[in-house]
Design a protein around this motif. Structure first.
Motif, PDB file in Angstrom:
ATOM      1  N   THR A 189      -2.868  13.546 -49.792  1.00 45.81           N
ATOM      2  CA  THR A 189      -3.322  14.478 -50.065  1.00 45.81           C
ATOM      3  C   THR A 189      -4.372  14.121 -50.128  1.00 45.81           C
ATOM      4  O   THR A 189      -5.077  14.494 -51.449  1.00 45.81           O
ATOM      5  CB  THR A 189      -2.276  15.673 -50.515  1.00 45.81           C
ATOM      6  N   PRO A 190      -5.608  14.371 -49.187  1.00 54.29           N
ATOM      7  CA  PRO A 190      -6.539  13.916 -49.467  1.00 54.29           C
ATOM      8  C   PRO A 190      -7.347  15.857 -49.653  1.00 54.29           C
ATOM      9  O   PRO A 190      -6.394  16.763 -49.447  1.00 54.29           O
ATOM     10  CB  PRO A 190      -7.271  14.149 -47.731  1.00 54.29           C
ATOM     11  N   GLY A 191      -8.893  15.728 -50.315  1.00 55.72           N
ATOM     12  CA  GLY A 191      -9.539  17.261 -50.597  1.00 55.72           C
ATOM     13  C   GLY A 191      -9.371  17.057 -52.459  1.00 55.72           C
ATOM     14  O   GLY A 191      -7.915  16.669 -52.625  1.00 55.72           O
ATOM     15  N   HIS A 192      -9.732  18.031 -52.626  1.00 61.34           N
ATOM     16  CA  HIS A 192      -9.647  18.615 -54.146  1.00 61.34           C
ATOM     17  C   HIS A 192      -9.422  19.029 -54.905  1.00 61.34           C
ATOM     18  O   HIS A 192      -9.632  19.722 -55.285  1.00 61.34           O
ATOM     19  CB  HIS A 192     -11.204  18.505 -54.394  1.00 61.34           C
ATOM     20  N   ALA A 193      -8.452  20.033 -53.446  1.00 59.52           N
ATOM     21  CA  ALA A 193      -7.449  21.444 -53.839  1.00 59.52           C
ATOM     22  C   ALA A 193      -6.359  20.271 -54.923  1.00 59.52           C
ATOM     23  O   ALA A 193      -6.610  21.113 -56.123  1.00 59.52           O
ATOM     24  CB  ALA A 193      -7.071  22.000 -53.132  1.00 59.52           C
ATOM     25  N   ALA A 194      -6.031  19.405 -54.172  1.00 59.55           N
ATOM     26  CA  ALA A 194      -4.572  19.268 -55.310  1.00 59.55           C
ATOM     27  C   ALA A 194      -5.059  18.155 -56.349  1.00 59.55           C
ATOM     28  O   ALA A 194      -4.596  18.037 -57.420  1.00 59.55           O
ATOM     29  CB  ALA A 194      -3.922  17.576 -54.310  1.00 59.55           C
ATOM     30  N   PHE A 195      -6.560  17.761 -56.331  1.00 55.40           N
ATOM     31  CA  PHE A 195      -6.561  16.967 -57.162  1.00 55.40           C
ATOM     32  C   PHE A 195      -7.181  17.658 -58.104  1.00 55.40           C
ATOM     33  O   PHE A 195      -6.928  17.577 -59.481  1.00 55.40           O
ATOM     34  CB  PHE A 195      -8.091  16.296 -57.373  1.00 55.40           C
ATOM     35  N   THR A 196      -7.829  18.873 -58.068  1.00 57.22           N
ATOM     36  CA  THR A 196      -7.999  19.495 -59.810  1.00 57.22           C
ATOM     37  C   THR A 196      -7.049  20.552 -59.890  1.00 57.22           C
ATOM     38  O   THR A 196      -6.726  20.772 -61.122  1.00 57.22           O
ATOM     39  CB  THR A 196      -9.081  20.414 -58.987  1.00 57.22           C
ATOM     40  N   ALA A 197      -6.240  20.570 -59.041  1.00 58.50           N
ATOM     41  CA  ALA A 197      -4.617  21.415 -59.542  1.00 58.50           C
ATOM     42  C   ALA A 197      -4.275  20.950 -59.965  1.00 58.50           C
ATOM     43  O   ALA A 197      -3.701  21.079 -61.532  1.00 58.50           O
ATOM     44  CB  ALA A 197      -3.684  21.979 -58.268  1.00 58.50           C
ATOM     45  N   MET A 198      -4.047  19.511 -59.980  1.00 53.54           N
ATOM     46  CA  MET A 198      -3.304  18.486 -60.908  1.00 53.54           C
ATOM     47  C   MET A 198      -4.008  18.479 -62.252  1.00 53.54           C
ATOM     48  O   MET A 198      -3.603  18.797 -63.802  1.00 53.54           O
ATOM     49  CB  MET A 198      -3.174  17.463 -60.162  1.00 53.54           C
ATOM     50  N   ARG A 199      -5.697  18.468 -61.945  1.00 51.23           N
ATOM     51  CA  ARG A 199      -6.154  18.394 -63.645  1.00 51.23           C
ATOM     52  C   ARG A 199      -6.102  19.930 -63.914  1.00 51.23           C
ATOM     53  O   ARG A 199      -6.477  19.586 -65.437  1.00 51.23           O
ATOM     54  CB  ARG A 199      -7.314  18.062 -63.237  1.00 51.23           C
ATOM     55  N   SER A 200      -6.196  20.664 -63.382  1.00 51.62           N
ATOM     56  CA  SER A 200      -5.882  21.807 -64.121  1.00 51.62           C
ATOM     57  C   SER A 200      -4.140  22.408 -65.550  1.00 51.62           C
ATOM     58  O   SER A 200      -4.795  23.066 -66.200  1.00 51.62           O
ATOM     59  CB  SER A 200      -6.564  23.099 -64.222  1.00 51.62           C
ATOM     60  N   ARG A 201      -3.562  21.561 -65.407  1.00 52.96           N
ATOM     61  CA  ARG A 201      -2.515  21.014 -65.700  1.00 52.96           C
ATOM     62  C   ARG A 201      -2.344  20.372 -66.757  1.00 52.96           C
ATOM     63  O   ARG A 201      -1.757  19.719 -67.660  1.00 52.96           O
ATOM     64  CB  ARG A 201      -1.159  21.132 -65.130  1.00 52.96           C
TER      65      ARG A 201
END
Ligand code: GDP
Length: 473
Positions: free
Chosen positions: A126-138
């Motif tokens: 899933t390209p893009g930073h939304a998914a990347f950062t959503a994961m990191r926020s947890r």
């Protein structure tokens, strides 16, 4: 909830509270002391457990060095829209799907592995930073390397910069893929020069960031990109213990009509097997089957391998961490506890979501943070720069504003997820948040403040910062 757990009627609990002078509804939150009082008064025995007890030992702390073996790097592709993230993910997947097993049609499960000279690389699909950062926020650091795609005919654009900030906030190294070099107007040198302004120094410019010129369209240099990723991961010395029980992150999850809840997980430590009892967020289950990115059944998933897990009772959330536990009873206990926490959090947010910057800083006081992290969005570059400059000047030895991202335009979902992951507040100057951003900010309790006068903004931040130094409690 309390009434339920005691097998009493909610109305009796409310009556009891009334006698204590507390006029509350059944959905209101009470503190632990009050709950104990009620429970004991109603003839129940109370055993108080700390939050930490429930999840005690769920995730591994340190691993003995001797047990660690090399694991494949996990890569996320980021970059500006239309610069070729999807094309690159597709091209990489086609040229180099993990060999060995014949057949198997590639399935989109949210991540896949490719192989180069016997070494594997995992790509989050899933390209893009939304998914990347959503994961990191947890709390899940699931990406080792960010491949930043920049189109050679377009250069550094707003989302390129955003991606750099996301990667930097997560302390994840970046490899630059200069894409579309097949185009006649491609100008890779311009890309490298523009990146300098954002403190990305590629090797040919005297820096340490690796860069590769590629074409997702013709396939040129895709192998070189894979080699570069492996080179970077070698430097990082990525290791995990494959022999312990598995833990990792949920990449995506859905309810499948035929198969029930299906979650794609990324194993980060240990090895996952069918039959394992698994907890992720507030869901749990016994692993019925594991499927790889080609839809084939596998008998185990070692570190860095993405697999589809069948057997969850319900679909967990993307970004949730998962762990394997010994018994179903323990899995249920943890899942229940988290479901309860989730509900409490929602209720708590509803009552405090309208807090001020000062309150927010006071909350942080307890965690000892003396940095005021901010995401700033404004209508024009000039005002964003003026705000950044003014806030910078407010800093003292003890407290300072740290701007983790700023840019021109409305507040987007990506801004909110970045703020959530970095415990930051968001400031909109002469701009508003779009619908998705508002939804996510409400869900995650992230404050967005709007201003149209710089002086007011600076004044508020100043007040919040001094609140940080002289706590009311
Ligand atoms: P994304 O928004 O970053 O995922 O970008 P896409 O992968 O959807 O690509 C955007 C457009 O650029 C599509 O029309 C692609 O066909 C095109 N494109 C992507 N990579 C290349 C490339 O290497 N060369 C050329 N000429 N076009 C490309």
């Amino acid at each position: 909830d309390l009434a339920n757990r005691m097998a009493e009627r909610a109305v009796d609990v409310i009556k009891f509270l009334m006698k204590q002078g507390q006029m509350l509804k059944a959905t209101d939150v009470i503190d632990a002391d009050m709950a104990q009082l009620i429970a004991e008064d109603m003839g129940h025995t109370v055993r108080r457990v700390a939050d930490s007890d429930v999840e005690e030992g769920l995730f591994a702390t340190a691993e003995a060095d001797s047990e660690l073996v090399r694991r494949p790097p996990v890569v996320t592709i980021m970059g500006h829209v239309d610069h070729g993230k999807t094309s690159l993910l597709d091209a990489l997947r086609k040229t180099n799907v993990v060999s060995g097993e014949a057949g198997g049609i590639t399935q989109h499960i949210g991540a896949y592995q490719v192989e180069l000279n016997g070494e594997k690389i995992t790509f989050i699909d899933t390209p893009g930073h939304a998914a990347f950062t959503a994961m990191r926020s947890r709390g899940a650091k699931s990406t080792d390397i960010v491949v930043l795609v920049v189109a050679a005919d377009d250069g550094v654009m707003p989302q390129t910069i955003e991606a750099i900030h996301h990667a930097r906030a997560a302390k994840v190294p970046v490899i630059v893929a200069i894409n579309k070099i097949d185009k006649p107007d491609a100008d890779p040198t311009r890309v490298r020069t523009e990146l300098l302004q954002h403190e990305i120094f590629v090797e040919s410019m005297g820096g340490e960031t690796l860069d590769v010129e590629v074409s997702a369209k013709t396939g040129e240099n895709l192998d070189k990109l894979l080699e570069t990723i492996l080179l970077q991961s070698e430097v990082m010395d990525l290791k995990a213990d494959p022999r312990r029980v598995a833990e990792g992150s949920v990449i995506e999850a859905k309810l499948d009509k035929g198969r029930g809840p299906v979650a794609t997980v990324l194993v980060q430590r240990g090895t996952l097997h069918p039959g394992d009892i698994i907890v992720a967020g507030s869901e749990w289950g016994r692993v019925r089957a594991l499927l790889n990115d080609r839809g084939q059944t596998v008998s185990e998933a070692p570190p860095s391998m993405p697999v589809e897990v069948l057997g969850f009772q319900g679909a967990p959330d993307a970004g949730d961490r998962f762990a394997v536990v010994e018994t179903e009873a323990r899995a249920r206990e943890i899942a229940d506890y988290r479901a309860r926490q989730k509900r409490e959090k929602i209720v708590a947010r509803q009552t405090t979501a309208r807090g001020s910057l000062t309150e927010m800083m006071n909350q942080r006081q307890s965690s000892g943070l003396k940095e005021f992290a901010l995401v700033i969005k404004g209508d024009v570059q000039g005002s964003v720069e003026a705000i950044a400059g003014a806030l910078d000047a407010l800093g003292t030895d003890e407290v300072r504003a740290r701007i983790i991202h700023s840019g021109v335009g409305g507040v987007t979902e990506s801004d909110v997820t970045l703020a959530a992951a970095s415990n930051a507040a968001i400031i909109g100057f002469n701009v508003r948040a779009n619908k998705q951003a508002r939804d996510v900010s409400e869900r995650d309790g992230i404050e967005i403040r709007y201003y149209n006068i710089i002086y007011d903004l600076v004044d508020d931040v100043k007040a919040a910062m001094s609140g940080l130094l002289t706590p009311e409690r």
